[in-house]
Design an enzyme around this catalytic site. Structure first.
Site, PDB file in Angstrom:
ATOM      1  N   ASP A   1      62.411  17.132 101.251  1.00  0.00           N
ATOM      2  CA  ASP A   1      62.140  18.447 100.662  1.00  0.00           C
ATOM      3  C   ASP A   1      60.679  18.483 100.226  1.00  0.00           C
ATOM      4  O   ASP A   1      60.276  17.735  99.331  1.00  0.00           O
ATOM      5  CB  ASP A   1      63.056  18.658  99.458  1.00  0.00           C
TER       6      ASP A   1
ATOM      7  N   HIS B 219      65.519  24.770  85.557  1.00  0.00           N
ATOM      8  CA  HIS B 219      65.898  24.751  84.156  1.00  0.00           C
ATOM      9  C   HIS B 219      65.330  23.474  83.525  1.00  0.00           C
ATOM     10  O   HIS B 219      65.004  22.524  84.215  1.00  0.00           O
ATOM     11  CB  HIS B 219      67.408  24.835  84.043  1.00  0.00           C
TER      12      HIS B 219
ATOM     13  N   GLU C  92      64.451  28.889 100.442  1.00  0.00           N
ATOM     14  CA  GLU C  92      64.991  28.972  99.074  1.00  0.00           C
ATOM     15  C   GLU C  92      64.154  29.892  98.191  1.00  0.00           C
ATOM     16  O   GLU C  92      64.667  30.413  97.207  1.00  0.00           O
ATOM     17  CB  GLU C  92      65.167  27.582  98.454  1.00  0.00           C
TER      18      GLU C  92
ATOM     19  N   ARG D 127      56.112  18.677  87.115  1.00  0.00           N
ATOM     20  CA  ARG D 127      56.129  20.121  87.372  1.00  0.00           C
ATOM     21  C   ARG D 127      56.151  20.900  86.053  1.00  0.00           C
ATOM     22  O   ARG D 127      55.716  22.037  85.993  1.00  0.00           O
ATOM     23  CB  ARG D 127      57.321  20.485  88.256  1.00  0.00           C
TER      24      ARG D 127
END
Ligand SMILES: C[C@H](O)[C@H](O)CC(=O)C(=O)O
Ligand code: MG
Length: 394
Positions: free
Chosen positions: A214, A22, A268, A48
């Protein structure tokens, strides 16, 4: 007992706030030079948002029963997901009983299979499934976790994802997962900087606090293997989502290559029992991390979790706030949960799905009592003060 039938399904798009994909404002740690599959292009390396991570926005699905009770859920997928929900999926719900979630899921999945199976379509389907569980809980006056069999422990414990595991430790979390900042295109110097950041964080948190990395699909097997071995010297607990989600073979190789004691985690961006079956049968990882809002919703999560349990694997869902808390508290093979730090500097606990949700519980001292979930459905309300745009109707 006959519950009221489903009268109407509506889908909205919301801009701003929320978690992960979001929209976040400038200067947020979650958009600060994080290694991604697009990092091979220098012009898309810093942010990003530059390659469009937030282009879709949030999807809100509402399902209204004939007595006026409304269940809802929030996930990603934005306007294209609204189209799929309104123009395609709604037909499998309206006029049906909310108790029929298995048949509804089956019809949503197989009717879209020719253009779906993963990604956006399964995000949309997941949003509908979660809204349906919320409605069912609200109609029955029960929290979702009761409908899933009840809590197997009194509280949830959390690790934190963010740029500041040292602060997460002070806040009572059991571990801290940092984003990897440099991908293979930044060469040996990037690798060195990744390791230096880890080493610096290790020196701040001491030897026993869990530290994880990550890698958000950014690496190749060779780089990931070298990173894992260098990071092992600094006590890295797990290496997450190192490779493309399609590269099951690469994950199997990485799992074989990883140093003894280091966990390989992923999932994920995987979806459905069939996708997770691949990860499990190919021995790709130690922990699977389905996102309840992306993998097919609670109805599919039950099946994914059972597959993992039978193979002795853990399920630690990606983010997704209340939608995963209600699941994690009911399963022994989900011993802890993720909390994504949405404060821009990762220096405070703020609700993950702010401002969309009202009444969203947050961990205190890295923990949350099961009783914090003791409200009907997922126990949250939709914030109607935010701009909800309904681009399609049916
Ligand atoms: C921090 C990661 O790049 C991503 O935004 C979140 C994620 O993958 C996770 O929480 O896991
Ligand atoms: Mg991740």
């Amino acid at each position: 007992m006959n519950l009221p039938k489903i009268a109407h399904v509506r889908a909205y798009v919301v801009r701003g706030g929320g978690a992960d994909y979001h929209d976040q404002g400038e200067g947020h740690w979650i958009d600060d030079h994080i290694a991604t599959p697009m990092s091979r292009y220098p012009e898309y390396r810093q942010s990003r948002q530059s390659f469009g991570i937030n282009v879709l926005g949030t999807l809100v699905v509402e399902i209204e029963a004939s007595d006026g009770t409304i269940g809802f859920a929030v996930t990603t997928g934005g306007e294209p997901a609204c189209y799929i929900v309104e123009k395609h999926l709604a037909r499998f719900l309206e006029g049906r009983s909310p108790t029929d979630y298995e048949k509804i899921w089956d019809q949503m999945y197989f009717s879209t299979q020719y253009y779906g199976r993963k990604g956006l379509v399964v995000n949309a389907l997941s949003g509908v499934d979660l809204a349906l569980w919320d409605l069912l809980g609200k109609l029955r006056g029960e929290p979702v976790y009761h409908m899933l069999g009840g809590a197997v422990r009194d509280e949830l414990q959390f690790y934190a994802t963010g740029a500041r595991p040292d602060l997460a430790k002070e806040m009572g979390f059991i571990g801290g997962k940092m984003p990897l900042h440099h991908g293979p295109a930044e060469g040996e110097e990037g690798l060195h900087r990744n390791i230096a950041e880890l080493a610096e964080m290790r020196s701040r948190v001491g030897p026993d606090f869990w530290l994880m990395l990550d890698c958000w699909m950014a690496l190749d097997v060779n780089y990931a293997t070298r990173l894992a071995h260098r990071a092992h010297e600094h006590g890295l607990k797990w290496i997450e989502e190192a490779l493309s989600p399609d590269d099951y073979w690469g994950y199997a190789e990485l799992k074989r290559n990883a140093p003894t004691g280091m966990l390989v985690t992923t999932g994920e961006h995987e979806a459905t029992r069939w996708g997770f079956r691949m990860l499990l049968e190919m021995e790709c990882c130690d922990i699977i991390q389905p996102d309840v809002g992306w993998c097919g919703g609670i109805t599919e999560m039950i099946k994914i979790s059972a597959l993992a349990d039978a193979r002795g694997k853990l399920v630690v869902p990606h983010g997704s706030s209340v939608y995963s808390y209600h699941f994690v508290i009911t399963r022994h093979n989900s011993p802890f949960a993720e909390f994504l730090m949405m404060a821009p500097k990762a220096d405070a606990v703020v609700p993950m799905f702010h401002p969309q949700l009202l009444g969203e519980p947050t961990p205190e001292n890295g923990r949350m009592r099961a009783s914090a979930l003791d409200k009907p459905g997922f126990g949250v309300e939709l914030n109607r003060d935010i701009a909800l745009h309904r681009p399609y109707t049916h």
